[in-house]
Design an enzyme around this catalytic site. Structure first.
Site, PDB file in Angstrom:
ATOM      1  N   HIS A  25      -3.553 -83.575  63.452  1.00  0.00           N
ATOM      2  CA  HIS A  25      -4.757 -84.126  62.814  1.00  0.00           C
ATOM      3  C   HIS A  25      -5.889 -84.213  63.837  1.00  0.00           C
ATOM      4  O   HIS A  25      -7.023 -83.785  63.570  1.00  0.00           O
ATOM      5  CB  HIS A  25      -4.421 -85.516  62.243  1.00  0.00           C
ATOM      6  CG  HIS A  25      -5.587 -86.268  61.707  1.00  0.00           C
ATOM      7  ND1 HIS A  25      -5.776 -86.475  60.354  1.00  0.00           N
ATOM      8  CD2 HIS A  25      -6.626 -86.893  62.317  1.00  0.00           C
ATOM      9  CE1 HIS A  25      -6.883 -87.167  60.167  1.00  0.00           C
ATOM     10  NE2 HIS A  25      -7.420 -87.444  61.354  1.00  0.00           N
ATOM     11  N   GLU A  26      -5.583 -84.760  65.015  1.00  0.00           N
ATOM     12  CA  GLU A  26      -6.608 -84.884  66.054  1.00  0.00           C
ATOM     13  C   GLU A  26      -7.030 -83.522  66.587  1.00  0.00           C
ATOM     14  O   GLU A  26      -8.214 -83.278  66.830  1.00  0.00           O
ATOM     15  CB  GLU A  26      -6.097 -85.755  67.201  1.00  0.00           C
ATOM     16  CG  GLU A  26      -6.139 -87.234  66.922  1.00  0.00           C
ATOM     17  CD  GLU A  26      -7.543 -87.738  66.654  1.00  0.00           C
ATOM     18  OE1 GLU A  26      -8.505 -87.215  67.252  1.00  0.00           O
ATOM     19  OE2 GLU A  26      -7.696 -88.652  65.840  1.00  0.00           O
ATOM     20  N   HIS A  29      -9.776 -81.842  64.645  1.00  0.00           N
ATOM     21  CA  HIS A  29     -11.147 -82.305  64.897  1.00  0.00           C
ATOM     22  C   HIS A  29     -11.775 -81.507  66.048  1.00  0.00           C
ATOM     23  O   HIS A  29     -12.943 -81.112  65.982  1.00  0.00           O
ATOM     24  CB  HIS A  29     -11.155 -83.791  65.260  1.00  0.00           C
ATOM     25  CG  HIS A  29     -10.829 -84.698  64.119  1.00  0.00           C
ATOM     26  ND1 HIS A  29     -11.433 -84.602  62.887  1.00  0.00           N
ATOM     27  CD2 HIS A  29      -9.969 -85.756  64.037  1.00  0.00           C
ATOM     28  CE1 HIS A  29     -10.954 -85.549  62.086  1.00  0.00           C
ATOM     29  NE2 HIS A  29     -10.069 -86.257  62.765  1.00  0.00           N
TER      30      HIS A  29
END
Length: 228
Positions: A25-26, A29
């Site tokens: 998820h990170e 980004h």
């Protein structure tokens, strides 16, 4: 021997899907930020799909493990935030929406991959295939929970940043000012309200009322699309 095998099973079927869901998820980004003009994560060595680069000992390992061991109805956690300089984006307000949404979109993609693992395990999995099926089932649910939770329109969650980018400027500015209070709002809603409710004999479950119905709907949709 059985105890060691049970621990290994939990690591494979619960720990690995949870860590991948949180850390990738990170990573998403960072890759999205690079695509829109900000190379901060790349310059700081954080632009990587290697989960180890993004592990936060407390948020990625300790908290999820405590929730699993306590048989909590949900599993949440966080990784080390990937650094993003929103002002370095080509169009900061517009591109912030895509950078913020990249994390939840990664989780939805991982949820589909998790559904694929269940298919690979077969209809009546046994042995290692049973572990594969369990890892897929857990990965499906973990990733959808993270996607839905992070899209709540409360800064600093991803949904808050998406809302700031999409709302008319006056409303966006008011919402952005909530960011320094956002974590307190979330902790109050997820922990404070249920605790206060239990103290007076009233069930208050914002997570179950707001997040889980959406999670159940998305999981059911993915199951239908992938013919689970």
């Amino acid at each position: 021997m059985d105890s060691a095998l049970n621990i290994l099973e939990i690591i494979v079927t619960v720990g690995v899907p949870a860590i991948l869901a949180i850390t990738l998820h990170e990573a998403a980004h960072g890759y999205a930020a690079l695509a829109f003009g900000d190379d901060t994560a790349a310059r700081m060595g954080r632009l990587s799909l290697n989960p180890l680069r993004h592990v936060d000992p407390l948020g990625t390992i300790v908290l999820p493990a405590m929730l699993v061991l306590s048989k909590a109805p949900f599993i949440l956690g966080w990784a080390k935030p990937v650094p993003v300089n929103f002002m370095a984006l080509r169009s900061p307000r517009r591109d912030m929406v895509w950078v913020a949404a990249a994390g939840p979109l990664m989780n939805i993609a991982l949820a589909f991959i998790s559904a694929g693992l269940i298919h690979m395990a077969g209809p009546e999995p046994a042995g290692a295939r049973a572990w594969l099926s369990d890892a897929g089932a857990n990965g499906l649910v973990f990733n959808v929970i993270l996607a839905v939770f992070n899209m709540l329109p409360i800064p600093p969650l991803d949904g808050g940043r998406v809302a700031v980018g999409l709302l008319p400027l006056p409303a966006a500015q008011r919402l952005a000012r909530l960011e320094k209070y956002g974590m307190f709002i979330l902790l109050g809603a997820l922990i404070g309200l249920p605790w206060a409710g239990s103290a007076v004999g009233v069930m208050i479950d914002p997570f179950g009322w707001v997040v889980m119905p959406v999670v159940d709907a998305i999981v059911s949709a993915i199951a239908a699309i992938t013919s689970l």
